[in-house]
Design a protein around this motif. Structure first.
Motif, PDB file in Angstrom:
ATOM      1  N   TYR A 413      50.670  18.533   8.901  1.00 52.37           N
ATOM      2  CA  TYR A 413      49.158  18.624   8.972  1.00 52.37           C
ATOM      3  C   TYR A 413      48.646  18.978   7.649  1.00 52.37           C
ATOM      4  CZ  TYR A 413      49.981  19.149  14.154  1.00 52.37           C
ATOM      5  OH  TYR A 413      50.470  18.777  15.443  1.00 52.37           O
ATOM      6  N   PHE A 414      47.171  18.477   7.804  1.00 50.38           N
ATOM      7  CA  PHE A 414      46.278  18.581   6.405  1.00 50.38           C
ATOM      8  C   PHE A 414      44.893  18.991   6.805  1.00 50.38           C
ATOM      9  CE2 PHE A 414      49.499  15.044   6.757  1.00 50.38           C
ATOM     10  CZ  PHE A 414      50.163  15.210   5.440  1.00 50.38           C
ATOM     11  N   ILE A 415      44.514  19.942   5.865  1.00 47.31           N
ATOM     12  CA  ILE A 415      43.204  20.783   6.059  1.00 47.31           C
ATOM     13  C   ILE A 415      42.430  20.616   4.567  1.00 47.31           C
ATOM     14  CG2 ILE A 415      44.023  22.922   6.202  1.00 47.31           C
ATOM     15  CD1 ILE A 415      42.258  23.424   8.459  1.00 47.31           C
ATOM     16  N   PRO A 416      41.203  20.605   4.682  1.00 49.91           N
ATOM     17  CA  PRO A 416      40.489  20.978   3.308  1.00 49.91           C
ATOM     18  C   PRO A 416      40.387  22.607   3.230  1.00 49.91           C
ATOM     19  CG  PRO A 416      39.124  19.929   4.894  1.00 49.91           C
ATOM     20  CD  PRO A 416      40.219  19.894   5.604  1.00 49.91           C
ATOM     21  N   GLU A 417      40.282  23.127   2.176  1.00 47.41           N
ATOM     22  CA  GLU A 417      40.244  24.401   2.176  1.00 47.41           C
ATOM     23  C   GLU A 417      39.067  25.151   2.704  1.00 47.41           C
ATOM     24  OE1 GLU A 417      41.039  27.532  -1.954  1.00 47.41           O
ATOM     25  OE2 GLU A 417      40.025  25.526  -2.125  1.00 47.41           O
ATOM     26  N   SER A 418      37.839  24.484   2.502  1.00 48.65           N
ATOM     27  CA  SER A 418      36.482  25.074   3.015  1.00 48.65           C
ATOM     28  C   SER A 418      36.259  25.011   4.309  1.00 48.65           C
ATOM     29  CB  SER A 418      35.410  23.964   2.319  1.00 48.65           C
ATOM     30  OG  SER A 418      35.642  22.909   2.848  1.00 48.65           O
ATOM     31  N   LYS A 419      37.246  24.309   5.136  1.00 42.32           N
ATOM     32  CA  LYS A 419      37.334  24.429   6.736  1.00 42.32           C
ATOM     33  C   LYS A 419      38.114  25.588   7.350  1.00 42.32           C
ATOM     34  CE  LYS A 419      36.883  22.538  10.753  1.00 42.32           C
ATOM     35  NZ  LYS A 419      35.450  22.339  11.206  1.00 42.32           N
ATOM     36  N   LEU A 420      38.643  26.287   6.505  1.00 40.82           N
ATOM     37  CA  LEU A 420      39.337  27.482   6.796  1.00 40.82           C
ATOM     38  C   LEU A 420      38.434  28.591   7.224  1.00 40.82           C
ATOM     39  CD1 LEU A 420      42.615  27.603   4.519  1.00 40.82           C
ATOM     40  CD2 LEU A 420      42.665  27.062   6.920  1.00 40.82           C
ATOM     41  N   GLU A 421      37.121  28.484   6.334  1.00 38.17           N
ATOM     42  CA  GLU A 421      36.198  29.486   6.468  1.00 38.17           C
ATOM     43  C   GLU A 421      35.386  29.474   7.747  1.00 38.17           C
ATOM     44  OE1 GLU A 421      36.302  32.059   4.370  1.00 38.17           O
ATOM     45  OE2 GLU A 421      37.768  30.955   3.215  1.00 38.17           O
ATOM     46  N   THR A 422      35.352  28.186   8.342  1.00 40.48           N
ATOM     47  CA  THR A 422      34.590  28.104   9.541  1.00 40.48           C
ATOM     48  C   THR A 422      35.390  28.284  10.744  1.00 40.48           C
ATOM     49  OG1 THR A 422      35.365  25.658   9.639  1.00 40.48           O
ATOM     50  CG2 THR A 422      33.540  26.201   8.121  1.00 40.48           C
ATOM     51  N   LEU A 423      36.514  28.599  10.740  1.00 40.91           N
ATOM     52  CA  LEU A 423      37.511  28.722  11.912  1.00 40.91           C
ATOM     53  C   LEU A 423      37.026  30.247  12.499  1.00 40.91           C
ATOM     54  CD1 LEU A 423      40.832  27.535  10.609  1.00 40.91           C
ATOM     55  CD2 LEU A 423      39.435  26.328  12.061  1.00 40.91           C
ATOM     56  N   SER A 424      37.391  30.312  13.593  1.00 45.05           N
ATOM     57  CA  SER A 424      37.141  31.771  14.325  1.00 45.05           C
ATOM     58  C   SER A 424      38.303  32.834  13.720  1.00 45.05           C
ATOM     59  CB  SER A 424      37.453  31.537  15.862  1.00 45.05           C
ATOM     60  OG  SER A 424      38.733  31.430  16.066  1.00 45.05           O
ATOM     61  N   LYS A 425      37.901  33.867  13.638  1.00 44.48           N
ATOM     62  CA  LYS A 425      38.928  34.992  13.410  1.00 44.48           C
ATOM     63  C   LYS A 425      40.372  34.702  13.824  1.00 44.48           C
ATOM     64  CE  LYS A 425      39.509  39.974  12.458  1.00 44.48           C
ATOM     65  NZ  LYS A 425      38.851  41.212  12.820  1.00 44.48           N
ATOM     66  N   GLU A 426      40.326  34.552  14.982  1.00 46.58           N
ATOM     67  CA  GLU A 426      41.702  33.988  15.762  1.00 46.58           C
ATOM     68  C   GLU A 426      42.511  33.041  15.075  1.00 46.58           C
ATOM     69  OE1 GLU A 426      43.731  33.678  20.297  1.00 46.58           O
ATOM     70  OE2 GLU A 426      41.619  33.449  19.694  1.00 46.58           O
ATOM     71  N   ASP A 427      41.800  31.828  14.903  1.00 45.93           N
ATOM     72  CA  ASP A 427      42.351  30.583  14.500  1.00 45.93           C
ATOM     73  C   ASP A 427      42.637  30.688  12.971  1.00 45.93           C
ATOM     74  OD1 ASP A 427      42.388  29.570  16.998  1.00 45.93           O
ATOM     75  OD2 ASP A 427      40.500  28.272  16.691  1.00 45.93           O
ATOM     76  N   ARG A 428      41.815  31.319  12.252  1.00 43.19           N
ATOM     77  CA  ARG A 428      41.938  31.485  10.646  1.00 43.19           C
ATOM     78  C   ARG A 428      43.547  32.258  10.634  1.00 43.19           C
ATOM     79  NH1 ARG A 428      38.020  34.794   8.940  1.00 43.19           N
ATOM     80  NH2 ARG A 428      36.343  33.054   9.413  1.00 43.19           N
ATOM     81  N   ASN A 446      36.148  20.378   0.045  1.00 48.37           N
ATOM     82  CA  ASN A 446      35.417  20.146   1.363  1.00 48.37           C
ATOM     83  C   ASN A 446      36.037  19.064   2.125  1.00 48.37           C
ATOM     84  OD1 ASN A 446      33.601  22.220   1.042  1.00 48.37           O
ATOM     85  ND2 ASN A 446      32.236  20.836  -0.257  1.00 48.37           N
ATOM     86  N   GLU A 447      37.023  18.207   1.441  1.00 52.33           N
ATOM     87  CA  GLU A 447      37.384  16.935   1.995  1.00 52.33           C
ATOM     88  C   GLU A 447      38.979  16.911   1.953  1.00 52.33           C
ATOM     89  OE1 GLU A 447      35.143  13.190   1.338  1.00 52.33           O
ATOM     90  OE2 GLU A 447      34.812  14.270  -0.407  1.00 52.33           O
ATOM     91  N   ASN A 448      39.669  16.250   2.908  1.00 50.81           N
ATOM     92  CA  ASN A 448      41.194  16.149   2.920  1.00 50.81           C
ATOM     93  C   ASN A 448      41.193  14.883   1.844  1.00 50.81           C
ATOM     94  OD1 ASN A 448      42.838  17.503   4.704  1.00 50.81           O
ATOM     95  ND2 ASN A 448      41.648  16.673   6.440  1.00 50.81           N
ATOM     96  N   ASP A 449      42.494  15.161   1.095  1.00 53.02           N
ATOM     97  CA  ASP A 449      42.804  14.060   0.167  1.00 53.02           C
ATOM     98  C   ASP A 449      43.964  13.634   1.106  1.00 53.02           C
ATOM     99  OD1 ASP A 449      44.074  12.724  -1.810  1.00 53.02           O
ATOM    100  OD2 ASP A 449      44.871  14.406  -3.135  1.00 53.02           O
ATOM    101  N   PHE A 450      43.674  12.353   1.550  1.00 49.65           N
ATOM    102  CA  PHE A 450      44.297  11.508   2.397  1.00 49.65           C
ATOM    103  C   PHE A 450      45.581  10.756   1.674  1.00 49.65           C
ATOM    104  CE2 PHE A 450      40.336  10.660   5.203  1.00 49.65           C
ATOM    105  CZ  PHE A 450      40.723  11.714   5.784  1.00 49.65           C
ATOM    106  N   SER A 451      45.598  10.886   0.271  1.00 53.11           N
ATOM    107  CA  SER A 451      46.733  10.426  -0.487  1.00 53.11           C
ATOM    108  C   SER A 451      48.006  11.237  -0.195  1.00 53.11           C
ATOM    109  CB  SER A 451      46.576  10.528  -2.049  1.00 53.11           C
ATOM    110  OG  SER A 451      46.229  11.515  -2.320  1.00 53.11           O
TER     111      SER A 451
END
Length: 583
Positions: A413-428, A446-451
C-alpha cells in the motif's frame, strides 16, 4: 360489512352480483389464500366501501375489462404463448378494486371512478407487466373515444417491454388487428386495409398507445388518460413521474398506475412512495383516491422458516411462477450475499440497502500466512488501484501453485504523508502502525509517488523471479504510470471498477473463494480493513460492483478493489495463466 359465509352455494355476492373482490377478501380472511398484513390493511379499506353510502358499487366497467382480457387477449411468451389470458382470482380482484367503486364528483356532475392512482407491488415473475399491459389494452378498447395511454419506465428498453406486451396481445387477436394499426411511434385506431369511416374504431378516434422512458425529453404537455410506469424502484426521484401524473390531471377519470418490485436504490423514488403508502395504510396520511396493492412479507425470518409464506409476495406461485425456481433462488441466497440481496428484494419485496457490507466477518477472517520463498519464480497476476494521487493506493500480485485452486496474494500500500493528518484518530493510529510494519510506503508531500508502485513490481521480478503475466489497473490517474510500467516490459490491462460488467463476475468468485478459504492474503490487516469496508452495489440485472459501506465513506476499500481487479484479469485469461502456472 359482514362477509358472506364461504360454505353457502352462492357466496361473495353484492346486490345480486358475484364479486371477485369479495371472493378474494373472503378467502384471504379465512386463510385459504395467504397474504401479508399490508395487503390485508388495504382489503379492509375496500371492504368498508361496500357499506359506505357515499360510494356506489358498479361492476359494469370492471366486468367489461375482465371479459375483454379473457376473450380478446392471448399470451405471447412461453410457456403460455397463444393461450387465452385467463385471469387468476387475485388479478380479477385487483381489476375490480380499480373499477367498481364510484363517487359523485360535484365539479363534473356525475359518478366517477374512486381510484385514480394505483401502486402495484409484487415480486418478479408473477405476471405484473402482462397484467397491466392487458389492462391498458382493455382501457384502450373499452374506454371512451380518444383514450391516450402512455407506457413509461426508467429506461427505454423496460418501457418497450410493456409496449411490446400490449402490441403482441393486439396482434394475437384478429378482431383487434382489424381495427388498429401500429408503427414505431405507437398503436392507433383505424386499419388502412379495412378502413371504417365513422365510429370508435375509425381514424376519427385519436386514441393512442405510446412509450417513453425517464430519459426521454419533452414529457410535459402530453394529454393522456392512462399512464403506466413500470419498475419504479429504479427511479432516483419523481422527475420522470410527475410530468405523467400532471398529464393525466386534465381527465375526468384518469388512471395512473405504478407497477414494480422492491429495489436496491437508496433513498430513491419508490422509498418515498412506500413511506407514504404505509402512512396511508396506517391511517396517518389521507389519500382516498390511492389504491395501494402491496404483496409483501411480514418478516424476513418467515422466508427461511416457512415456504408457505412465500405466497404473500408471490400470488402467482405455482401457476405463473414456478415454486421449484423460487426454492432454487432461496437456497442460493443462503450462501451468497449478492444473491441474498437480489432474492430478498426481487422475489420477496424486502427492501435491501445496496450499501451494506458485502462480506461477513467469518468470510474475511483467515489467519493463514505463507512464505514468499515457496512461490519464487512463479507467474502471477498483478492488480493496481491508484485511486486519487492524494489518497491510499494499492498494488497486488496473485500467485498460484500447480494443481491447486488456492490463490496466494502479496500486497503493498502507498499513501502521501499529508493524507495521514486527515485520517480519524482511530485510523491514524492504525496507519502509523502499518507504516512501521512496512505494509505501507509513504510519499512525502501531498501526492503519491506512483513510481514506488513500479519499483515494487520490479523488485518482485529481480529479487524473487516472480513474473507478472498481466497487470490489471483502474484507468483513474494512471496514464503516466502505465507508460512507465510498459517501458519496463509489463503487460497492462485496463479494468474499470465503476463498470458493472467488469466487476460483477470477479466479485462473485472472490466471495466464493473467501468462503471456501481459497484466498491466502497472509493475514494482512489492511486487506481485512478494506474488505470490511466494502459494500456491493447491485443493479437490476443482478450485476454488482464494489462501493464503500454506507456510513463509512471515509474508510478505505482499495485493497478489496485490487483483489477484484486481479480476479477480473484471472477470469479473462484463466486457461493461459494456469498453463503457465503448471509449467
Amino acid at each position: 360489512m359482514i362477509l358472506p359465509d364461504p360454505l353457502k352455494v352462492s357466496p361473495y355476492e353484492y346486490e345480486g352480483t358475484h364479486s371477485f373482490l369479495l371472493e378474494y377478501i373472503g378467502k384471504c380472511k379465512i386463510g385459504e389464500i395467504l397474504i401479508g398484513q399490508e395487503l390485508m390493511q388495504m382489503l379492509d379499506v375496500l371492504l368498508g366501501h361496500f357499506d359506505n353510502p357515499e360510494i356506489k358499487v358498479d361492476y359494469e366497467d370492471a366486468y367489461k375489462r375482465i371479459k375483454f382480457i379473457e376473450t380478446k387477449c392471448k399470451h405471447f411468451e412461453a410457456p403460455f404463448a397463444g393461450k387465452p389470458f385467463v385471469l387468476e382470482l387475485f388479478q380479477k380482484a385487483f381489476t375490480e378494486a380499480i373499477y367498481i367503486f364510484k363517487i359523485y364528483d360535484e365539479e363534473i356532475g356525475r359518478w366517477v371512478r374512486l381510484y385514480q392512482d394505483v401502486l402495484f407491488l409484487v415480486a418478479r415473475k408473477n405476471g405484473k407487466t402482462p397484467l397491466i399491459s392487458a389492462l391498458c389494452l382493455a382501457e384502450f378498447f373499452c374506454g371512451e373515444l380518444g383514450t391516450r395511454i402512455l407506457c413509461s419506465s426508467n429506461d427505454y428498453e423496460q418501457a418497450d417491454l410493456m409496449f411490446q406486451a400490449i402490441n403482441s396481445m393486439r396482434e394475437e387477436s384478429k378482431s383487434l388487428m382489424n381495427v388498429t394499426r401500429s408503427n414505431i411511434k405507437g398503436i392507433f385506431f383505424g386499419n388502412p386495409k379495412k378502413p371504417k369511416k365513422t365510429g370508435k374504431f375509425s381514424y376519427k378516434n385519436k386514441g393512442t398507445i405510446k412509450k417513453i422512458s425517464a430519459k426521454t425529453g419533452a414529457k410535459e404537455g402530453k394529454n393522456i388518460k392512462v399512464g403506466a410506469v413500470d419498475e419504479v424502484h429504479e427511479l432516483k426521484d419523481n422527475s420522470s413521474t410527475m410530468p405523467i401524473r400532471q398529464a393525466v390531471s386534465t381527465q375526468d377519470e384518469p388512471l395512473y398506475i405504478e407497477l414494480t418490485t422492491e429495489g436496491i436504490v437508496n433513498d430513491g423514488y419508490l422509498d418515498e412512495r412506500m413511506r407514504e403508502a404505509r402512512q396511508v395504510l396506517n391511517g396517518e396520511l389521507e389519500r382516498p383516491r390511492w389504491l395501494i396493492w402491496l404483496y409483501t412479507q411480514d418478516s424476513e425470518q418467515e422466508i427461511w422458516k416457512n415456504e408457505k409464506s412465500w405466497a404473500k409476495s408471490n400470488p402467482g406461485l405455482g401457476v405463473i411462477k414456478k415454486k421449484s425456481f423460487l426454492k432454487k433462488m432461496v437456497e442460493e441466497a443462503k450462501s451468497s450475499k449478492s444473491m441474498r440481496v437480489f432474492v430478498l428484494s426481487k422475489d420477496f419485496n424486502i427492501k435491501q440497502n445496496n450499501a451494506s457490507a458485502w462480506l461477513t466477518p467469518e468470510d474475511i477472517i483467515n489467519e493463514e500466512e505463507f512464505d514468499l520463498e515457496e512461490l519464487r519464480n512463479c507467474f502471477g497476476i498483478g492488480a493496481v488501484d491508484l485511486s486519487k494521487s492524494g489518497d491510499l493506493a494499492s498494488a497486488r500480485i496473485i500467485l498460484m501453485k500447480p494443481g491447486s485452486q488456492k490463490k496466494y496474494t502479496l500486497q503493498k500500500y502507498f499513501i502521501p504523508e499529508s493524507k495521514l493528518e486527515t485520517l480519524s484518530k482511530e485510523d491514524r493510529k492504525r496507519f502509523v502502525e502499518w507504516i512501521r510494519s512496512g505494509l505501507i510506503d509513504v510519499s512525502p508531500g501531498n501526492e503519491n509517488d506512483f513510481s514506488l508502485v513500479t519499483a515494487w513490481f520490479v523488485k518482485l521480478v529481480k529479487e524473487y523471479g516472480i513474473r507478472p503475466y498481466k497487470i490489471g489497473y483502474d484507468k483513474w490517474s494512471a496514464i503516466y504510470w502505465a507508460k512507465e510500467m510498459e517501458e519496463y516490459g509489463f503487460d497492462l490491462v485496463k479494468v474499470s471498477q465503476q463498470d458493472w460488467g467488469s466487476m460483477s463476475e470477479p466479485m462473485r468468485l472472490v466471495e466464493a473463494d473467501l468462503k471456501s478459504n481459497l484466498i491466502n492474503y497472509s493475514n494482512n490487516p489492511i486487506d481485512k480493513f478494506c474488505l470490511e469496508n466494502t459494500a456491493l452495489d447491485m443493479n437490476t440485472k443482478m450485476e454488482m460492483r464494489p462501493i464503500k459501506v454506507q456510513g463509512k465513506e471515509d474508510k478505505k476499500i482499495d485493497g478489496a478493489v485490487t483483489i477484484i481487479i486481479g480476479y477480473r484479469v484471472y477470469i479473462d485469461n484463466r486457461t493461459e495463466f494456469l498453463s503457465l502456472v503448471g509449467r
